[in-house]
Structures are given as structure tokens and as C-alpha cells.
Design a protein around this motif. Structure first.
Motif, PDB file in Angstrom:
ATOM      1  N   GLN A 113       0.813  -1.211   0.000  1.00 35.87           N
ATOM      2  CA  GLN A 113       0.000   0.000   0.000  1.00 35.87           C
ATOM      3  C   GLN A 113       0.852   1.270   0.000  1.00 35.87           C
ATOM      4  OE1 GLN A 113      -2.450  -1.463   3.493  1.00 35.87           O
ATOM      5  NE2 GLN A 113      -4.042  -0.411   2.317  1.00 35.87           N
ATOM      6  N   VAL A 114       2.135   1.122   0.318  1.00 34.65           N
ATOM      7  CA  VAL A 114       3.028   2.275   0.374  1.00 34.65           C
ATOM      8  C   VAL A 114       3.749   2.444  -0.956  1.00 34.65           C
ATOM      9  CG1 VAL A 114       5.119   3.213   1.445  1.00 34.65           C
ATOM     10  CG2 VAL A 114       3.327   2.197   2.863  1.00 34.65           C
ATOM     11  N   LEU A 115       3.662   3.657  -1.513  1.00 29.49           N
ATOM     12  CA  LEU A 115       4.316   3.982  -2.774  1.00 29.49           C
ATOM     13  C   LEU A 115       5.540   4.844  -2.501  1.00 29.49           C
ATOM     14  CD1 LEU A 115       1.242   4.992  -4.982  1.00 29.49           C
ATOM     15  CD2 LEU A 115       2.368   2.766  -4.861  1.00 29.49           C
ATOM     16  N   ASP A 165       0.211  14.216  -6.890  1.00 31.15           N
ATOM     17  CA  ASP A 165      -1.112  13.977  -7.464  1.00 31.15           C
ATOM     18  C   ASP A 165      -1.519  12.499  -7.460  1.00 31.15           C
ATOM     19  OD1 ASP A 165      -1.362  16.676  -7.891  1.00 31.15           O
ATOM     20  OD2 ASP A 165      -0.827  16.585 -10.023  1.00 31.15           O
ATOM     21  N   ILE A 166      -0.559  11.583  -7.499  1.00 35.16           N
ATOM     22  CA  ILE A 166      -0.921  10.158  -7.522  1.00 35.16           C
ATOM     23  C   ILE A 166      -0.869   9.505  -6.143  1.00 35.16           C
ATOM     24  CG2 ILE A 166      -0.137   9.914  -9.901  1.00 35.16           C
ATOM     25  CD1 ILE A 166       2.292   8.322  -8.761  1.00 35.16           C
ATOM     26  N   GLY A 167      -0.518  10.267  -5.108  1.00 32.19           N
ATOM     27  CA  GLY A 167      -0.541   9.716  -3.766  1.00 32.19           C
ATOM     28  C   GLY A 167       0.719   8.997  -3.336  1.00 32.19           C
ATOM     29  N   HIS A 197       0.525  17.618  -0.004  1.00 35.82           N
ATOM     30  CA  HIS A 197      -0.260  16.467  -0.462  1.00 35.82           C
ATOM     31  C   HIS A 197       0.217  15.153   0.149  1.00 35.82           C
ATOM     32  CE1 HIS A 197      -1.681  19.408  -3.369  1.00 35.82           C
ATOM     33  NE2 HIS A 197      -2.629  18.568  -3.732  1.00 35.82           N
ATOM     34  N   GLY A 198       0.975  15.241   1.232  1.00 36.65           N
ATOM     35  CA  GLY A 198       1.325  14.043   1.997  1.00 36.65           C
ATOM     36  C   GLY A 198       2.593  13.337   1.586  1.00 36.65           C
TER      37      GLY A 198
END
Length: 555
Positions: free
Chosen positions: A162-164, A276-278, A326-327
Motif C-alpha cells: 500500500q506504500v508507494l 497527485d498520484i498519492g 499532499h502528503g
């Protein structure tokens, strides 16, 4: 020669080296007038977009587009356009947007900007750190992972898919057997167009290998980004090595040329795309070309050069702020010039592009390395296997946030490749650089071949703060895996929280006694002073990153 972007080859540790968005621009592109001059990024003051457009027109240029999120226009102009538009009060900075050239032959020197030397003089005995242990075939060579407790952490907290993790670099070899399982091809992007030649007609990237001079998202013609990605997240798969966080996903967000240069526009695109893609955390083992240090008003620079540096400082800070908002946790290599960044005196490496334009200029602490000294960035110094600060690593009590193993071939008697960091390398790059022979066998102790399971894969020992930063990035990925909350497409953990946890879990390390390091190597004497206390100092920052602590710390 690059200072951050390309790691230092193991036997030359004191040498220095450099290394299409899905976002929709928030200004409406305009059809440029023909013929069109050179292209520029024009950064304007907050709320001054209209005035900036008018300034472009008054300077005889044409607005082609831009990005209101970061406050710049793309424009074309000729003659004295740059100086004319830069004189307007609405304009903060102006930088050329490098355009593509053409070449007919590809020449790959055995010693390129990556520092991958063909000579094996002084090749070490590779047995120094090769005692086997249970695990990956080459794990016995990973002193770096043992230093930060990553081997134990792998079993307890290997990270989650789940981590990118975004690798903003020269590309990633997504087909490498020890990267492919964790490589996210769908999200990966290449924001770089290869430049066969520079503006002076000198060879740069060489002929284009792909249509439109745009390499596929799973290729790395330099090798630097692949090494970085491998340190972060090579999987536990019975092949080669394991990374710090062997279960997280790697996203290639390419901003570096084949030749190792990193220009402003691709860096801006990479950071906004990551946001933008998280993407959860990005690794930036480079500095933005062509300036080693960016000064807003250095007396030794022309007005044109000042405007370019102002554009780099402003544009990158806006992009970094956008990503962090944005994190995205931002991690950078500190640099490989052996410089106290809190008291720089001379810059002999700028401008590093095009070829032949370097000059010697006096600088001071108002001049900064970008992105290492930009706001909101966690910057990492490098350690050798003894735990000392590496000879080449930059330092500074205000600039060093963390330390991590980056390798130091000279950390001990003589020079040994095994004191450097071992990680994955693209076979085609090693072959082109002459590091493996026609039969695929390594030509020196800096390259290791593993054929334990299936097709053979290759690994290379490199030194550099470029190699230190991905250790910190991997630890950040562990923390986000453990403490992140479900969010848009993955886990969310604020960059401020990640930073606090990185500092909390780091192993504090005091300045050496005496505080002054005096290195005598290759006929040169280098003196470095460590300032600060055990909790925060110029050599080690808040401490050495610790994967085991990150895997076990309580929230």
C-alpha cells in the motif's frame, strides 16, 4: 562532475560527481508564434499571473502555457528576452527550459558521470564483508543493512504494498530480477526527453534509444536510480540482496538525463506528479542543474545567471511545498563535496551545463544546494562501515538532518570496494561501461554477479550520499507502513509525523573526539569540524537511521 546525482564508485570515494505528467496544467496553453525562440520558465509573484503574461508580451515573447499551482508560465523568446522579462516587478525568476538536440553516434566512455571507473587498480579483497548468513544470497555483503538493523526489521516490518515510494532519479531498471516484483510500471513516468548533444554541440546523452527520445518507464541508462531503488525495496526473493523495506512498491518518476543532469522542469513535473498520484515518500539523490549552489544575487554572476538561480530556488520550493502539502515525505542526499554547507566559501563547479562554462565564484551561506537545503526536506549525510562520517559527505549543523550508510572505500587501511554500498545495477549499463566482459563476468571487485536463482543479475558497489538517502527513505516507508491510515488508494501519514518518527527512532551519535577530522588521502589534506551536541550535530544530524527501531517503536 555531479555531486549528488551519481554515486561515487567504490575505489574513488574522494572524487565528486553529479546523476509526461498526467496532471493538467492550470493555465490554458496558447499556440506559440512562429518562428519560436528559446523556451523559458517564467516564475511570477503570488497573484501576478496576468501581469506576468503582459511582461512576456512586452519583452517580445509568447506565452505557451504554464502551471498556476507552482506560479510559472512557459514562454518562448529570443534576443534579450530573458533579461527583459526578468526586469519586470511581477517576475521572480527566469530559467531556460532545455530543448532537445540530435546526434548520430553513441559514445559511452568507461568512466562517465556516474564515476564507474574501468580501472581495477587497488581492487580490494572482496571477502571483508562476505560472511554468509541465512537470507538473500548476497546479504553477507550488506554491512549497511546490519548497521541500521534492517535485517531484523525485514522479518518484523517489511513494509506493505500500500506504500508507494517515488524514486526521482535517472530511471529504474524495472526488469531487473531484484526490482521487478516491487516495481509499479503503471504509475511510473518519465519526464525527461533525452538530449543527444548540449547547446554547444558536445555529446551529452548520445543518440536516442527510443521513439521521440523518450525512454520507457522501466529503463535506466545511467544505473544510479536503479541502485537507489534497490537499496530501498529489493524484495526478499532468493535473489541478490534485500532492501530496507522489501515489500513496498517502487514508482519510477524520472527527472534525470541519461548523462546524469537534472534540469528544473522535469524536477517540477516529478514532484507535482508524485503529489497527485498519492506517493508517500520520494527519494531525491541529486541537485538541480546547472548550479551546485544557487545564489539569488551573487555579485560574480550575470543578471541572466541570477534570474536562473532565483527561478530554481523559487520553483523547487513551490513544488516541494505542493508535494508535502499532499502528503509526500521529502528525502534528499546531502552532497559529496566534503563541504560545511553552513559556511561555503567557493563554488568551482557552476554552472555545470553546458560544457565549458564553469567559473570560480565566491559564495556564502545565502547560497543553497537545491533540494538538499530547501524547506521541508530531510537531508542525509553518509557513513562508512566504521560508522564515521564518510570523507566525501557534506555536513553542517543546520543542514544535516539524519545520517545513514553511504559507503566509504577509504574507511580503513587502503581502498576496498566492499566498504561501499552494494545494490542492483542494470546489465546493459555495466556492459557499456566495461565493468563486465563479453561473457558477462565482472571485471573488478566493484561488480557482483548472482546466478543463484534463475537468470543472472548484477550488483555494484557505489559510494555517495546518494546511497545514504535511500536507507532513510526505506526507513520512512517502514514507518508509513506501520502507522499510516487508509487514504486515497493507500496509506496516509503526514510528512511532519514521518519526520518526527525518523528522528525519534534514529540512533543518536555524538561528534567524534576530537571534533576535528583531518583526512590525508590522494595527496590532499581535508579538515572538517563537527559542531553541535549528541542530539543534533553537523555530521550525524539527529542520528543514524534505524530500521529496527522503526519496526518496533510504539506510536
Amino acid at each position: 562532475m555531479r555531486r549528488v546525482a551519481s554515486g561515487l564508485v567504490a575505489l574513488a570515494a574522494v572524487a565528486t560527481f553529479t546523476a509526461c505528467s498526467t496532471s493538467t496544467p492550470t493555465t490554458t496553453p496558447q499556440k506559440p508564434a512562429a518562428p519560436r525562440g528559446a523556451e523559458y520558465l517564467v516564475f511570477y509573484a503570488e497573484g501576478q499571473q496576468r501581469q506576468a503574461r503582459e511582461a512576456v508580451e512586452r519583452a517580445g515573447g509568447t506565452t505557451m502555457g504554464g502551471d498556476a499551482r507552482l506560479g510559472y508560465l512557459t514562454a518562448s523568446g529570443s534576443g534579450g528576452f530573458l533579461e527583459a522579462v526578468g526586469a519586470d516587478r511581477a517576475i521572480i525568476g527566469v530559467s531556460p527550459d532545455r530543448s532537445i538536440g540530435f546526434a548520430t553516434n553513441r559514445v559511452i566512455a568507461p568512466e562517465g558521470r556516474t564515476g564507474a571507473k574501468s580501472s581495477t587498480a587497488g581492487s580490494p579483497d572482496a571477502g571483508s564483508f562476505t560472511k554468509n548468513r541465512a537470507g538473500e544470497p548476497l546479504a553477507g555483503r550488506q554491512w549497511d543493512m546490519r548497521m541500521i538493523g534492517a535485517e531484523r526489521a525485514n522479518a518484523k516490518a517489511p513494509g506493505t504494498k500500500q506504500v508507494l515510494v517515488g524514486v526521482i532519479d535517472t530511471g529504474v531498471d524495472g526488469k531487473h530480477p531484484d526490482i521487478a516484483p516491487n516495481f509499479n510500471r503503471e504509475l511510473s513516468r518519465n519526464f525527461v526527453t533525452d538530449k543527444p548533444k548540449d547547446e554547444n554541440g558536445e555529446m551529452l546523452d548520445g543518440p536516442c534509444e527510443a521513439s521521440g527520445c523518450k525512454d520507457p518507464v522501466d529503463e535506466d541508462d545511467d544505473g544510479h536510480g536503479t541502485h537507489v531503488a534497490s537499496t530501498i525495496a529489493s524484495p526478499i526473493n532468493g535473489i541478490g540482496i534485500a532492501g530496507v523495506a522489501p515489500n513496498v512498491q517502487i514508482v519510477n518518476i524520472r527527472a534525470g538525463q541519461d548523462s546524469g543532469f537534472f534540469f528544473l522542469k522535469p524536477s517540477l513535473d516529478a514532484l507535482t506528479y508524485a503529489a497527485d498520484i498519492g506517493v508517500d515518500v520520494v527519494n531525491m539523490s541529486y541537485y538541480v542543474d546547472p548550479w551546485l549552489f544557487n545564489c539569488k544575487a551573487n555579485k560574480g554572476d550575470t543578471k541572466k545567471q541570477q534570474l536562473e538561480q532565483q527561478a530554481i530556488i523559487t520553483g523547487m520550493q513551490r513544488a516541494l511545498d505542493y508535494a508535502r502539502q499532499h502528503g509526500v515525505t521529502l528525502i534528499s542526499a546531502l552532497g559529496n563535496e566534503s563541504i560545511d554547507l553552513g559556511s561555503p566559501k567557493v563554488d568551482k563547479a557552476s554552472p555545470g551545463y553546458p560544457a565549458g562554462e564553469k567559473k570560480v565564484r565566491q559564495i556564502d551561506n545565502s547560497c543553497i544546494d537545491v533540494p538538499a537545503e530547501s524547506g521541508g526536506v530531510i537531508s542525509v549525510s553518509a557513513l562508512g562501515p566504521s560508522g564515521r562520517k564518510a570523507i566525501y559527505s557534506d555536513y553542517g549543523v543546520e543542514q544535516t538532518d539524519l545520517a545513514a550508510p553511504g559507503g566509504d572505500a577509504l574507511d580503513g587501511k587502503g581502498a576496498k570496494a566492499t566498504r561501499s554500498i552494494l545494490a542492483a545495477a542494470p546489465e546493459r549499463v555495466l556492459r557499456a561501461a566495461g565493468r563486465i566482459d563479453e561473457k558477462g563476468e565482472p571485471r573488478g571487485a566493484d561488480v557482483v554477479k548472482d546466478c543463484t536463482a534463475g537468470p543472472c543479475s548484477y550488483y555494484q558497489y557505489l559510494d555517495g550520499t546518494s546511497m545514504a538517502a535511500p536507507h532513510a527513505t526505506g526507513v520512512a516507508a517502514i514507518l508509513i507502513s506501520r502507522f499510516g491510515k487508509p487514504g486515497k488508494g493507500g496509506l496516509d501519514l503526514s510528512p511532519a509525523t514521518v519526520e518526527d518518527l525518523l528522528y525519534k527512532t534514529a540512533t543518536q551519535k555524538a561528534c567524534p573526539t576530537p571534533r576535528k577530522y583531518v583526512y590525508k588521502t590522494y595527496g590532499e589534506t581535508v579538515t572538517q569540524d563537527c559542531e553541535g551536541d549528541q542530539a543534533d550535530n553537523g555530521f550525524f544530524g539527529h542520528g543514524v537511521v534505524n530500521a529496527w527501531n522503526a519496526a518496533t517503536v510504539e506510536p
